[in-house]
Design an enzyme around this catalytic site. Structure first.
Site, PDB file in Angstrom:
ATOM      1  CD  GLU A 186       0.453   6.107  -4.193  1.00 26.47           C
ATOM      2  OE1 GLU A 186       0.556   5.851  -2.979  1.00 26.47           O
ATOM      3  OE2 GLU A 186      -0.211   5.436  -4.964  1.00 26.47           O
ATOM      4  CG  ASP A 210      -7.517   4.711  -1.052  1.00 30.51           C
ATOM      5  OD1 ASP A 210      -7.535   3.489  -1.265  1.00 30.51           O
ATOM      6  OD2 ASP A 210      -6.717   5.239  -0.257  1.00 30.51           O
ATOM      7  CG  ASP A 217      -2.203   0.757   1.016  1.00 28.82           C
ATOM      8  OD1 ASP A 217      -2.277   1.540   0.047  1.00 28.82           O
ATOM      9  OD2 ASP A 217      -3.147   0.569   1.806  1.00 28.82           O
TER      10      ASP A 217
END
Length: 854
Positions: free
Chosen positions: A407, A488, A404
Site C-alpha cells: 500500500e 508493523d 513489502d
C-alpha cells in the site's frame, strides 16, 4: 412517487426500470442461491470486474417472478424466487427484503436499499507535462516521493454510492477485513476501508443471522452503523454492484464468495513450518548461519527471511543484491537448501531514481505519477517487474517473496508524535492513493502486484509454488498465493489482544491466509537510541514507535510477551517471528533449560507434530474453500455467547485455542509480578451446550460446553481443547523441517471420544502444481462413538513419491491428552509405549477399521 416497471423477468434475470426517477435495477441468479444486484442512474451495463471472475458472473441459476399477491412484507411488492431464496421488492421505495426459509419463513434476513448514487467527476493528478517537483522523504515505512506540482484534471464521471441496510436490533455484523481498532462486532461502529500499514480492507460482511454481503467495489469505502442509519459507502463506482451470499453457516458464505472471487491455491508445505525473520540480516552468510544454528540446536525451522536493505547502498528498492554482502548468495542458498531450508526476500514496488530498474520503468512510461512506484495495473509493467526480480533474486536461489509496502502511499500518515483521528488518516492516506491511482481502484494495488508475481512465476516454473508474504491484499488475492500479514505492530499486551480479533475478522471476510509479526514489530518506546530500522539517531517521537520494552529481549517482561505471542502464532496459517529493535531467534531468549527458551522450543516442536493436521487443513482451503483460522461463531452460530468470543478461536475444526493475553510473571522493566502459580490461569469459554464435550489437549481431562472453565496457564502452556469427535493426525517428535518424514514414520491419529466425527487427511508432493492435475491423495477418517471404532477409508488419489504403506497409531485423547509429553518421542510402528490407550496398525490404502477400548 414513481415506481419501477418490469422490463424482463426470467429465466435468470429481473430487470426493473424507473425512467422518471432515473433508477435502473437488475437482479440476477448467478448461482443457484447467489443473487447479484446492480443499481445505476443509467441503464445497467456489464462492466469488467477486478474482483469477480468472468465465468462466475455467467448466470446459471433460475429466477422466477411470483405473483405480487404472494408477498406479505409490503403492500405491493414484487416477489421473486431463486433457489431457496425469496426476495420482495418495494417498487416505490426501491428496498429489497431478503428471505431464507432455512433461517426464517416470515422475517427477512436483511433489507437492502434504498440504493443511492450521486454523480461526481473522476480526477487524475498530473503535472501537465511540467517537470515534476519531487520531495523525497525517508520514513520507517520506506523512502517516499511527494510530487509537489500535481494538479487535478477531470477524466470521466462516476458516482458516490451508498448501500443502505436495515438490520435487526440484536444482529451481529462481522468482517470488512483487518482494521487496527480491533472491533469484532461492527454494530455501533464506523470503519474506514482503505489500504494502509496495519489495515487490510475486505468488502465482505457476515451476519450472525446467517447471510453474507459482498460488494464488488475496488474504491475506498466506509461502514457506518449509528443513530443516523446503517450503510456501506463507496467512494467511486460506476454502478452499485453487490451479491447476497446465503448461509446460514459462515462456511457456506465463504464457499459462495470463493466461487465468485476465485479458489485459493496451495502454498508449499514448508510455508506451514517455522519461519525466522527479523529486521534485518546483513549478509548471505548470516542467512545460512541462522538455519545451521537451528539445525545444531535440534529446533525445527523451515525458512529464513531477508528483510529490506539487501540492495546496493543508496539504491532503495533495487532488486539487485549488494555484492559486498551477498556476493556468495548462490553458494549460501545451496547450503540452505542442502539443510532442507528455504529463503524469502523482501521486494518493494518503488525504486530509487538512480537505479537502472527505475530508468527502465521511466523509459517505458510505466511509473505512476509519484515518479517512484511502478504501475502494477499495467500488464507490461508487471512483466518488467518480474524480469527484474527474477534475474536479481529468483535466479540467485530465493524461494519466496515478501512483497513489502504494497500500500505504497502511506507517507502522509507515517510520521508525527500522536496518531491522527481515524477520519483524518482515511483522508490523508486514501487521498494520497487517489492521486496516483484511478479512485475506482484505490484499494487494489496490492492485489494487482500479487497477480503479477504469481502469473509470471507460474510461467517460469511449475515446480515451485508461489508464496508471497504481503502486507496488503484484497478479495481475490487468495488465488495468487498471497499470505497477508498484519503490518508493523507495536509490542504490547493490548496489541496482542487486538491482533487475535483482527485475524478472526479476516477469516470472517473469507480470506484464508493471514499472519503477523510474532512479538510485535516495534518494541522500543521512550529509549529512541535502541530503535532499529536505522533510526537510532532520531529522537523524534513517533506515534507508531510506542513499544513497552526499551531493552527488548533483555527485559523479562518482553520475553514473557514474546512467548505468549509465539504460542498464539503456533496456531496461525503462517508461523513467523519478525520485528525490529531487538533480535528474535530462539537463542536470544536464553539457553536450553531457561523458561522462555524451553517454552519457545516446546511450541515450535508442537507445530511440527501437528504438521499432518495443518497440511490437511491447507488442502481443505484449496479443495473445499475452507479457512484454517475460524471464529467460534463459524461452528457455533446458535450459541449467543460463542458469537461474541474474539479472544479465542478454532484452528481447523478440531482445536479450540485460547491464547494468554495478559502478563502473569513480569511487568515491563523485568519487574516481577506478585502472583502465585495457582493464579496463573486462563478463563476459557467452551462453546456449545452441556452435551458438547471438550477435552484438554494437555491433560486429557473431559469438560463440557456452554460455560466458562478455568485452566492453568504457566509460561509454557496456553489452554487448547479438542472437540469430541475430532480426529487430529499428528507425527512423532523429531522433525527438523516440514517435509522431514523418514520412511516408516507413523501417523498418529488423536481421536477425541464423546461424539461421532470425521476428518479428511490430505497429502501431496509438498511443492509444485501437480495437485492441480490430481496429484494428491485424501484419506477419510470416521469415528463411530457407539462402537469406539475408527473407520479409515480407501485412499483417494496418488502422487509421485507417495508411501505405499503408512504405520498408524490410533490414540484416544482422553488417555493423557494429545499434547502431553507422553508419546512425543519417536515411535516404532509396533511400539505405542507412552501413548496410553492406543492401537497400532498398518494402512495400505484400502478401507480398514481400528477399534479402541477406554
Amino acid at each position: 412517487m414513481s415506481k419501477y416497471r418490469v422490463d424482463q423477468a426470467g429465466p435468470h434475470t429481473l430487470r426493473l426500470t424507473d425512467e422518471a426517477a432515473g433508477r435502473y435495477l437488475v437482479i440476477e441468479a448467478v448461482q443457484e442461491d447467489i443473487l447479484r444486484v446492480r443499481f445505476s442512474r443509467q441503464p445497467v451495463r456489464e462492466l469488467a470486474s477486478d474482483l469477480v471472475e468472468d465465468a462466475a458472473r455467467a448466470c446459471c441459476g433460475e429466477l422466477r417472478l411470483l405473483s405480487p399477491d404472494d408477498g406479505a412484507w409490503a403492500q405491493t411488492p414484487l416477489r421473486i424466487q431463486a433457489g431457496r431464496l425469496l426476495l420482495d421488492i418495494d417498487q416505490t421505495a426501491g428496498t429489497l427484503a431478503w428471505f431464507d426459509p432455512a433461517v426464517s419463513d416470515s422475517d427477512p434476513l436483511v433489507i437492502t436499499g434504498p440504493h443511492l448514487l450521486t454523480a461526481q467527476p473522476v480526477l487524475r493528478y498530473t503535472t501537465g507535462g511540467e517537470k515534476p517537483v519531487i520531495e523525497r522523504r525517508k520514513t520507517v515505512d520506506g523512502e517516499r516521493n511527494f510530487v509537489m506540482n500535481l494538479r487535478e484534471e477531470e477524466v470521466r464521471s462516476a458516482y458516490r454510492g451508498r448501500l443502505c441496510l436495515t438490520l435487526t436490533q440484536d444482529e451481529g455484523i462481522y468482517g470488512l477485513g483487518q482494521a487496527e481498532e480491533g472491533f469484532w462486532n461492527l454494530r455501533g461502529h464506523s470503519q474506514y476501508l482503505y489500504q494502509h500499514n496495519m489495515r487490510i480492507p475486505m468488502p465482505v460482511l457476515y451476519s450472525d443471522r446467517g447471510y453474507g454481503l459482498f460488494v464488488d467495489c475496488g474504491s475506498l469505502m466506509t461502514w457506518e452503523d449509528s443513530e443516523r442509519g446503517t450503510w456501506l459507502f463507496c467512494d467511486t463506482i460506476d454502478q452499485l454492484d453487490y451479491y447476497l451470499l446465503p448461509g446460514p453457516e459462515l462456511s457456506s458464505v465463504i464457499r459462495s464468495l470463493r466461487k465468485l472471487t476465485g479458489q485459493a491455491v496451495m502454498l508449499p508445505r514448508w510455508a506451514y513450518g517455522y519461519i525466522q525473520s527479523k529486521e534485518q540480516y546483513t549478509s548471505a552468510r548470516e542467512l545460512a548461519d541462522v538455519i545451521k544454528r537451528y539445525r545444531d540446536l535440534g529446533i525445527p525451522c523451515d525458512a529464513v527471511v531477508q528483510d529490506w536493505n539487501s540492495w546496493r547502498p543508496g539504491l532503495w528498492g533495487e532488486k539487485q543484491l549488494d555484492p559486498a554482502r551477498y556476493g556468495d548468495i548462490r553458494e549460501r542458498m545451496d547450503e540452505i537448501h542442502g539443510m532442507h531450508g528455504h529463503a524469502m526476500v523482501s521486494i518493494w514496488p518503488n525504486t530509487s531514481s538512480r537505479s537502472a530498474e527505475y530508468q527502465q520503468f521511466a523509459k517505458e512510461g510505466y511509473l505512476l505519477n509519484d515518479c517512484s512506484t511502478y504501475d502494477a495495473f499495467n500488464e507490461e509493467a508487471r512483466a518488467i517487474y518480474w524480469k527484474q526480480a527474477k534475474e536479481g533474486l529468483f535466479d540467485k536461489g530465493f524461494d519466496a517473496w515478501w512483497c513489502d509496502s504494497t500500500e505504497p502511499f502511506t507517507g502522509p500518515d507515517w510520521n508525527g508524535e500522536e496518531m491522527r483521528e481515524p477520519w483524518e488518516r482515511y483522508q490523508l492516506v486514501g487521498g494520497e492513493a487517489k492521486k496516483y491511482l484511478d479512485p475506482g481502484r484505490a484499494n487494489l494495488y496490492a492485489r494487482m502486484h500479487a497477480q503479477g508475481i504469481y502469473e509470471h512465476q507460474r510461467t517460469e516454473t511449475t515446480g515451485k509454488r508461489v508464496l508471497n508474504l504481503t502486507r496488503s491484499g484484497y478479495v481475490g488475492s487468495q488465488r495468487y498465493g498471497a499470505m497477508l500479514w498484519s503490518g508493523d505492530t507495536t509490542a504490547s499486551w493490548d496489541t496482542l489482544r487486538r491482533q487475535i480479533t483482527e485475524g478472526l475478522s479476516m477469516s470472517v471476510s473469507g480470506y484464508p491466509y493471514w499472519t503477523l509479526d510474532i512479538g510485535g514489530f516495534f518494541t522500543v518506546g521512550e529509549k529512541w537510541q535502541n530503535r532499529g530500522c536505522g533510526c537510532s539517531q532520531d529522537p523524534t517521537p513517533k506515534w507508531f514507535w510506542k513499544g513497552a520494552y526499551d531493552e527488548g529481549v533483555k527485559d523479562a517482561g518482553y520475553r514473557e510477551l514474546y512467548v505468549r505471542w509465539l504460542e498464539y502464532g503456533t496456531f496461525l496459517p503462517m508461523f513467523r517471528s519478525h520485528g525490529t529493535d531487538t533480535p528474535r531467534e530462539i537463542w536470544q531468549f536464553g539457553e536450553p533449560g531457561s523458561p522462555a527458551y524451553d517454552a519457545i522450543a516446546r511450541f515450535i516442536r508442537l507445530r511440527y507434530r501437528l504438521m499432518p493436521y495443518i497440511y490437511s487443513l491447507a488442502g481443505s482451503v484449496a479443495l473445499d474453500d475452507a479457512c484454517i483460522l475460524r471464529p467460534l461463531l463459524s461452528d457455533f452460530r446458535e450459541d449467543p455467547q460463542a458469537r461474541g468470543v474474539h479472544d479465542a478461536f478454532l484452528f481447523g475444526p478440531g482445536l479450540l485455542v485460547c491464547p494468554v493475553t495478559e502478563p502473569m510473571y513480569y511487568e515491563p522493566g523485568s519487574v516481577p509480578m506478585e502472583r502465585n502459580e495457582e493464579d496463573r490461569i486462563r478463563h476459557c469459554y467452551l462453546p456449545g451446550d452441556a452435551h458438547t464435550v471438550w477435552v484438554d489437549a494437555w491433560t486429557g481431562e473431559t469438560l463440557h460446553g456452554g460455560g466458562m472453565v478455568v485452566r492453568p496457564a504457566p509460561l509454557d502452556r496456553i489452554p487448547v481443547f479438542l472437540k469430541s469427535g475430532s480426529i487430529i493426525p499428528m507425527r512423532p517428535m523429531g522433525a527438523q523441517y516440514a517435509g522431514d518424514v523418514p520412511e516408516g514414520t507413523p501417523l498418529i491419529l488423536q481421536v477425541t471420544p464423546g461424539a461421532d466425527g470425521s476428518f479428511v487427511y490430505y497429502d501431496d508432493e509438498g511443492d509444485g502444481y501437480g495437485y492441480e492435475a490430481g496429484a494428491f491423495c485424501r484419506i477419510p477418517f470416521t469415528w463411530e462413538e457407539e462402537t469406539h471404532t475408527l473407520f479409515i477409508g480407501a485412499r483417494q488419489g496418488v502422487y509421485p513419491g507417495m508411501p505405499r504403506e503408512i504405520p498408524i497409531i490410533v490414540h484416544l485423547t482422553t488417555a493423557g491428552g494429545a499434547f502431553s509429553t507422553a508419546g512425543t518421542a519417536p515411535q516404532s510402528p509396533g511400539d505405542a509405549t507412552g501413548l496410553g490407550t492406543a492401537v497400532t496398525a498398518t494402512y495400505t490404502g484400502s478401507r480398514m477399521e481400528v477399534r479402541l477400548d477406554g
